[in-house]
Scaffold this motif. Structure first.
Motif, short mmCIF file in Angstrom:
data_model
loop_
_atom_site.label_atom_id
_atom_site.label_comp_id
_atom_site.label_asym_id
_atom_site.label_seq_id
_atom_site.Cartn_x
_atom_site.Cartn_y
_atom_site.Cartn_z
N LEU A 1 5.24 14.79 -10.68
CA LEU A 1 6.60 14.89 -11.51
C LEU A 1 5.96 14.59 -13.28
O LEU A 1 6.89 15.50 -13.84
CB LEU A 1 7.60 13.71 -11.46
CG LEU A 1 8.32 13.62 -10.32
CD1 LEU A 1 9.19 12.32 -11.05
CD2 LEU A 1 8.90 14.52 -10.56
N ASN A 2 4.43 14.99 -13.26
CA ASN A 2 4.26 15.01 -14.29
C ASN A 2 3.72 16.53 -14.83
O ASN A 2 3.55 17.47 -14.26
CB ASN A 2 2.58 15.53 -14.51
CG ASN A 2 1.37 15.15 -15.69
OD1 ASN A 2 1.44 15.55 -16.38
ND2 ASN A 2 0.42 14.02 -14.72
N GLN B 1 1.20 -1.71 -0.03
CA GLN B 1 0.10 -0.42 0.05
C GLN B 1 0.76 1.35 -0.12
O GLN B 1 1.06 2.16 -0.80
CB GLN B 1 -0.71 0.30 1.06
CG GLN B 1 -1.94 -0.62 1.01
CD GLN B 1 -3.52 -1.43 2.21
OE1 GLN B 1 -3.08 -0.16 3.50
NE2 GLN B 1 -4.14 -1.86 2.14
N ARG B 2 2.24 1.33 0.46
CA ARG B 2 2.80 2.49 0.86
C ARG B 2 3.62 1.91 -0.56
O ARG B 2 3.28 3.80 -1.65
CB ARG B 2 3.85 2.50 1.99
CG ARG B 2 4.92 3.45 1.83
CD ARG B 2 6.01 3.29 3.95
NE ARG B 2 4.70 3.24 4.42
CZ ARG B 2 5.13 2.32 5.29
NH1 ARG B 2 6.41 1.39 5.54
NH2 ARG B 2 4.05 2.25 6.95
N THR B 3 3.80 1.61 -1.29
CA THR B 3 4.97 1.75 -2.40
C THR B 3 3.97 2.30 -3.81
O THR B 3 3.99 3.04 -4.32
CB THR B 3 4.59 0.31 -3.44
OG1 THR B 3 5.83 -0.21 -2.58
CG2 THR B 3 5.65 0.18 -4.50
N PHE B 4 2.61 1.95 -3.73
CA PHE B 4 1.78 2.29 -4.47
C PHE B 4 1.25 3.77 -3.81
O PHE B 4 0.86 4.68 -4.93
CB PHE B 4 -0.19 1.66 -4.68
CG PHE B 4 0.37 0.18 -4.30
CD1 PHE B 4 0.72 -0.27 -5.77
CD2 PHE B 4 -0.79 -0.39 -4.13
CE1 PHE B 4 1.03 -1.52 -5.94
CE2 PHE B 4 -0.97 -1.75 -4.87
CZ PHE B 4 -0.16 -2.22 -5.63
N LEU B 5 0.79 4.55 -2.76
CA LEU B 5 1.32 5.66 -2.26
C LEU B 5 1.67 6.47 -2.90
O LEU B 5 1.82 7.30 -4.00
CB LEU B 5 0.91 5.67 -0.64
CG LEU B 5 0.77 7.70 -0.78
CD1 LEU B 5 -0.49 7.67 -0.98
CD2 LEU B 5 0.32 7.30 1.10
N ILE B 6 3.33 6.56 -2.97
CA ILE B 6 4.59 6.65 -3.25
C ILE B 6 4.43 6.90 -5.07
O ILE B 6 4.91 7.90 -5.36
CB ILE B 6 5.71 6.29 -2.26
CG1 ILE B 6 5.93 6.14 -1.15
CG2 ILE B 6 7.09 6.84 -3.51
CD1 ILE B 6 6.81 5.82 -0.65
N GLN B 7 3.56 5.91 -5.71
CA GLN B 7 3.93 5.85 -6.64
C GLN B 7 3.34 6.69 -7.37
O GLN B 7 4.01 7.82 -7.98
CB GLN B 7 4.02 4.29 -7.40
CG GLN B 7 3.91 3.85 -9.05
CD GLN B 7 3.72 2.90 -9.43
OE1 GLN B 7 3.03 2.37 -8.54
NE2 GLN B 7 3.86 2.26 -10.28
N GLY B 8 2.05 6.67 -6.69
CA GLY B 8 0.67 7.70 -6.84
C GLY B 8 1.04 9.06 -7.32
O GLY B 8 1.07 10.13 -7.78
N LEU C 1 2.13 22.76 -14.85
CA LEU C 1 2.44 23.76 -15.61
C LEU C 1 0.89 23.99 -15.78
O LEU C 1 0.58 25.58 -15.87
CB LEU C 1 2.61 24.00 -17.66
CG LEU C 1 3.71 23.23 -17.94
CD1 LEU C 1 3.85 22.24 -19.16
CD2 LEU C 1 4.84 23.96 -18.12
N PHE C 2 -0.32 23.33 -15.72
CA PHE C 2 -1.39 24.15 -15.48
C PHE C 2 -1.20 24.20 -14.14
O PHE C 2 -1.88 26.13 -14.00
CB PHE C 2 -2.41 23.20 -14.91
CG PHE C 2 -4.09 22.92 -14.70
CD1 PHE C 2 -4.45 23.67 -15.78
CD2 PHE C 2 -4.21 22.89 -13.01
CE1 PHE C 2 -6.18 23.76 -15.12
CE2 PHE C 2 -5.32 22.63 -12.97
CZ PHE C 2 -6.50 24.01 -14.19
N PHE C 3 -0.68 24.57 -12.89
CA PHE C 3 -0.82 25.18 -11.74
C PHE C 3 0.36 26.13 -11.82
O PHE C 3 -0.53 27.81 -10.72
CB PHE C 3 -0.72 24.12 -10.28
CG PHE C 3 -1.51 23.41 -9.80
CD1 PHE C 3 -2.70 23.37 -9.70
CD2 PHE C 3 -1.41 21.95 -10.58
CE1 PHE C 3 -3.55 22.50 -9.61
CE2 PHE C 3 -2.35 20.93 -10.09
CZ PHE C 3 -3.75 21.39 -9.71
#
Length: 132
Positions: free
Chosen positions: A52-53, A39-46, A58-60
């Motif tokens: 990093l998107n 679960q921690r891995t999924f949270l960090i990945q998301g 750019l939007f913000f």
């Protein structure tokens, strides 16, 4: 150079579209509960994916540059906290809804057709880029 990037991008979109059109039966792996480390891995990945998107940044930046004045730092901090909280709520709600039993059944039933429909859209968009 612009045309090279344009044609490469159009070709890639067409490739992705054809891959979507050729998609097989949509299957989801059943995972009722995950260990804490997973679960921690999924949270960090998301989190890193959104952080990093470049489109998100750019939007913000475009919104902040229109709304923030240089002499009003309190508003900038409050607005940043507000947007961060909204993102957390949105992604929590989205992950809850997409992992529900109804959503899983819907995706297993219509997932292949959704992929194929998106594939048609990508091929069309790539073809329009080639002809533009």
């Amino acid at each position: 150079m612009f045309n090279v990037v344009k044609y490469a991008g159009a070709g890639y979109l067409i490739y992705l579209g054809i891959s979507g059109l050729r998609s097989t039966k949509f299957r989801l792996k059943a995972q009722d509960s995950s260990p804490k480390t997973q679960q921690r891995t999924f949270l960090i990945q998301g989190f890193l994916c959104n952080l990093l998107n470049p489109k998100t940044m750019l939007f913000f930046l475009s919104i902040f540059s229109q709304l923030i004045e240089s002499d009003n730092n309190t508003f900038a901090i409050g607005y940043g906290v507000y947007i961060a909280a909204l993102h957390c709520l949105w992604f929590a709600l989205l992950s809850y809804l997409l992992t529900s039993t109804k959503a899983r059944h819907f995706l297993e039933r219509f997932g292949q057709r959704i992929n194929q429909l998106c594939g048609v859209g990508l091929v069309g968009f790539g073809a329009s880029l080639l002809t533009a």
